[in-house]
Design a protein around this motif. Structure first.
Motif, PDB file in Angstrom:
ATOM      1  N   LYS A 192       0.975  -1.291   0.175  1.00  0.00           N
ATOM      2  CA  LYS A 192      -0.050   0.174  -0.030  1.00  0.00           C
ATOM      3  C   LYS A 192       0.918   1.407   0.010  1.00  0.00           C
ATOM      4  CE  LYS A 192      -2.528   0.424   3.881  1.00  0.00           C
ATOM      5  NZ  LYS A 192      -3.535   0.267   4.793  1.00  0.00           N
ATOM      6  N   SER A 193       1.617   1.372   0.983  1.00  0.00           N
ATOM      7  CA  SER A 193       2.664   2.553   1.049  1.00  0.00           C
ATOM      8  C   SER A 193       3.439   2.560  -0.070  1.00  0.00           C
ATOM      9  CB  SER A 193       3.256   2.802   2.610  1.00  0.00           C
ATOM     10  OG  SER A 193       3.991   1.666   2.774  1.00  0.00           O
ATOM     11  N   ARG A 216       9.315  -9.324  -1.870  1.00  0.00           N
ATOM     12  CA  ARG A 216       9.499 -10.518  -1.886  1.00  0.00           C
ATOM     13  C   ARG A 216       8.272 -11.211  -2.554  1.00  0.00           C
ATOM     14  NH1 ARG A 216       8.212 -12.077   4.392  1.00  0.00           N
ATOM     15  NH2 ARG A 216       5.962 -11.225   4.451  1.00  0.00           N
ATOM     16  N   VAL A 236      12.938  -9.467  -4.536  1.00  0.00           N
ATOM     17  CA  VAL A 236      14.098  -9.887  -3.383  1.00  0.00           C
ATOM     18  C   VAL A 236      13.613 -10.196  -1.972  1.00  0.00           C
ATOM     19  CG1 VAL A 236      15.850  -7.978  -4.364  1.00  0.00           C
ATOM     20  CG2 VAL A 236      14.309  -7.432  -2.675  1.00  0.00           C
ATOM     21  N   GLY A 238      13.912  -8.746   1.769  1.00  0.00           N
ATOM     22  CA  GLY A 238      14.690  -7.737   2.292  1.00  0.00           C
ATOM     23  C   GLY A 238      15.369  -8.257   3.492  1.00  0.00           C
ATOM     24  N   CYS A 261       9.060   0.228   2.898  1.00  0.00           N
ATOM     25  CA  CYS A 261       7.785   0.349   3.054  1.00  0.00           C
ATOM     26  C   CYS A 261       7.658  -1.123   3.239  1.00  0.00           C
ATOM     27  CB  CYS A 261       7.013   0.567   2.032  1.00  0.00           C
ATOM     28  SG  CYS A 261       7.233   2.679   1.630  1.00  0.00           S
ATOM     29  N   ALA A 262       8.620  -2.228   3.761  1.00  0.00           N
ATOM     30  CA  ALA A 262       8.259  -3.592   4.094  1.00  0.00           C
ATOM     31  C   ALA A 262       7.738  -3.617   5.381  1.00  0.00           C
ATOM     32  CB  ALA A 262       9.475  -4.213   3.654  1.00  0.00           C
ATOM     33  N   THR A 263       6.959  -4.788   5.720  1.00  0.00           N
ATOM     34  CA  THR A 263       6.255  -4.800   6.759  1.00  0.00           C
ATOM     35  C   THR A 263       7.037  -5.826   7.922  1.00  0.00           C
ATOM     36  OG1 THR A 263       4.947  -6.457   5.548  1.00  0.00           O
ATOM     37  CG2 THR A 263       3.718  -4.522   6.431  1.00  0.00           C
ATOM     38  N   VAL A 264       7.932  -6.309   7.526  1.00  0.00           N
ATOM     39  CA  VAL A 264       8.679  -7.313   8.485  1.00  0.00           C
ATOM     40  C   VAL A 264       9.913  -6.837   9.038  1.00  0.00           C
ATOM     41  CG1 VAL A 264       7.808  -9.412   7.432  1.00  0.00           C
ATOM     42  CG2 VAL A 264      10.047  -8.512   6.757  1.00  0.00           C
ATOM     43  N   THR A 267      15.017  -5.629   7.729  1.00  0.00           N
ATOM     44  CA  THR A 267      14.982  -5.345   6.344  1.00  0.00           C
ATOM     45  C   THR A 267      16.193  -4.125   6.420  1.00  0.00           C
ATOM     46  OG1 THR A 267      13.262  -4.054   6.285  1.00  0.00           O
ATOM     47  CG2 THR A 267      13.065  -6.326   5.581  1.00  0.00           C
ATOM     48  N   PHE A 284      10.205   3.929   6.488  1.00  0.00           N
ATOM     49  CA  PHE A 284       8.535   4.038   6.888  1.00  0.00           C
ATOM     50  C   PHE A 284       8.205   3.220   7.549  1.00  0.00           C
ATOM     51  CE2 PHE A 284       4.125   4.421   5.773  1.00  0.00           C
ATOM     52  CZ  PHE A 284       3.899   5.647   6.145  1.00  0.00           C
ATOM     53  N   SER A 285       8.801   1.977   7.330  1.00  0.00           N
ATOM     54  CA  SER A 285       8.472   0.696   8.015  1.00  0.00           C
ATOM     55  C   SER A 285       8.315   0.824   9.453  1.00  0.00           C
ATOM     56  CB  SER A 285       9.124  -0.373   7.610  1.00  0.00           C
ATOM     57  OG  SER A 285       8.693  -1.659   8.308  1.00  0.00           O
ATOM     58  N   ASN A 310       8.202   9.783   9.886  1.00  0.00           N
ATOM     59  CA  ASN A 310       7.137  10.539  10.474  1.00  0.00           C
ATOM     60  C   ASN A 310       5.762  10.418   9.828  1.00  0.00           C
ATOM     61  OD1 ASN A 310       5.554  12.418  11.799  1.00  0.00           O
ATOM     62  ND2 ASN A 310       6.957  14.124  11.959  1.00  0.00           N
TER      63      ASN A 310
END
Ligand SMILES: NC(=O)c1ccc[n+]([C@@H]2O[C@H](COP(=O)([O-])OP(=O)(O)OC[C@H]3O[C@@H](n4cnc5c(N)ncnc54)[C@H](OP(=O)(O)O)[C@@H]3O)[C@@H](O)[C@H]2O)c1
Length: 342
Positions: A192-193, A216, A236, A238, A261-264, A267, A284-285, A310
């Protein structure tokens, strides 16, 4: 004036509302506050999943748990996950000394862009629980402080789509500050981001430089490529910094700007190895570790600016909704993911 809502803190006294155990959502309204007749709570994903699991996936049980938290705390601040979410509703009253007095009127539909973990809230009735969009539809009242960002809900976009975009609206707005024509930019995490940042890169680069998506998930990469948001896609993981570096070298070497902007977790090093000396990494994550990023950059002798994303940037909501409106591919991606009937 009480810009941070200290008067709403019941216990412990003297802390900011986010740190408080209990807030007071009752009237009267402060002169610098806005009251909102709540329509729906968009519960943070982590919080919703925890409540859902604890309630055995039973919507009535989820409703009971949400009510219990809000009655006990005066806010939807999940004590297990520590997270909240955001809400939508109609403005009920605007205090004469609130900064939006004059801009907002009773009846306006808005989304709050400040976490429910610090938003005084009372729920009178839960009308429906919609687990597929992590939403609780309810009647109640919320209070917005003078410093709390909000956005008018756009009449031309479905609520779920607008909320999904507004949830991460800081990312493209921050990227817009950093992007310059001719830059090569890598966006790690093309969800999304990431998609919004790529759309902003399309506008800021205006046909110069290069915007590369890395993820990924082949599905996510296919979606941003189909939407016309990137020049190239890299598959990839991350969390595999060495493998990511090899992919980046194969794609023309390190980038001027990397937006994570990855969620895990884990990275940070892939992002740092992917940026040039003198370049910038924007994390940003929320899964970013300050320690891993700072010590990691030092450890590989990387002279890069490392920025924490931020979530608040003036004008971020309008900028983001503008991107969704202007980029048909981006809008289609968001519609497919967040506005399709489920
Ligand atoms: N800074 C702020 O103010 C702020 C505000 C809101 C959100 N956020 C954070 O921003 C982050 C992204 O949110 P989002 O809504 O854009 O998430 P999203 O839509 O789920 O997208 C994340 C993408 O990252 C991918 N990914 C996960 N692990 C990866 C890995 N090891 N290597 C490469 N790609 C990987 C995901 O793939 P899979 O689908 O395969 O997992 C997904 O495509 C979250 O951490 C969120 O908490 C920050």
């Amino acid at each position: 004036m009480d810009p941070y809502g200290l008067r709403r803190v019941v216990s412990p006294k003297g802390v900011l509302p986010q740190r408080a155990d209990v807030l007071d959502p009752s009237l009267p309204l402060g002169e610098d506050e806005v009251s909102i007749a709540v329509e729906a709570l968009n519960v943070d994903a982590a919080s919703f999943r925890q409540i859902e699991a604890a309630a055995g996936r039973d919507p009535a049980g989820i409703a009971d748990d949400v009510l219990r938290i809000v009655q006990a705390r005066g806010k939807l601040h999940n004590p297990v996950t520590g997270s909240g979410g955001m809400l939508i509703g109609r403005v009920e009253a605007v205090g004469p000394r609130h900064p939006a007095a004059g801009a907002l009127s009773p009846g306006d539909r808005i989304a709050t862009l400040v976490s429910l973990t610090l938003t005084p809230l009372r729920i009178d009735r839960i009308r429906a629980v919609r687990p597929e969009v992590e939403r609780v539809e309810c009647d109640g009242r919320a209070i917005l402080f003078a410093t709390g960002p909000w956005a008018r809900l756009p009449p031309d976009l479905p609520d779920t789509l607008a909320l999904a975009a507004l949830d991460v609206c800081g990312a493209p707005a921050l990227a817009a500050r950093l992007l310059r024509r001719g830059m090569r930019v890598l966006v790690l995490g093309a969800g999304k981001s990431g998609a919004l940042v790529l759309a902003q890169a399309r506008e800021s680069l205006a046909g110069t430089g290069e915007a590369v998506a890395a993820d990924r998930s082949q599905e996510a990469l296919d979606a941003v490529e189909r939407a016309g948001l990137c020049d190239r896609a890299l598959r990839v993981d991350g969390t595999d910094a060495v493998g990511t570096l090899a992919a980046v070298e194969g794609a023309g070497g390190p980038f001027d700007l990397v937006v994570n902007c990855a969620t895990v977790a884990g990275t940070e090093m892939a992002s740092i190895l992917s940026v040039k000396d003198g370049g910038t990494v924007l994390f940003f994550s929320m899964a970013t570790s300050f320690t891993a990023a700072a010590l990691g950059a030092e450890g590989v002798g990387k002279d890069a600016a490392i920025l924490v994303g931020n979530g608040y940037v003036p004008g971020h909501a309008d900028l983001t909704l503008g991107l969704v409106r202007r980029h048909a591919g981006l809008r289609a991606l968001f519609e497919a993911r967040y506005a399709a009937p489920r």
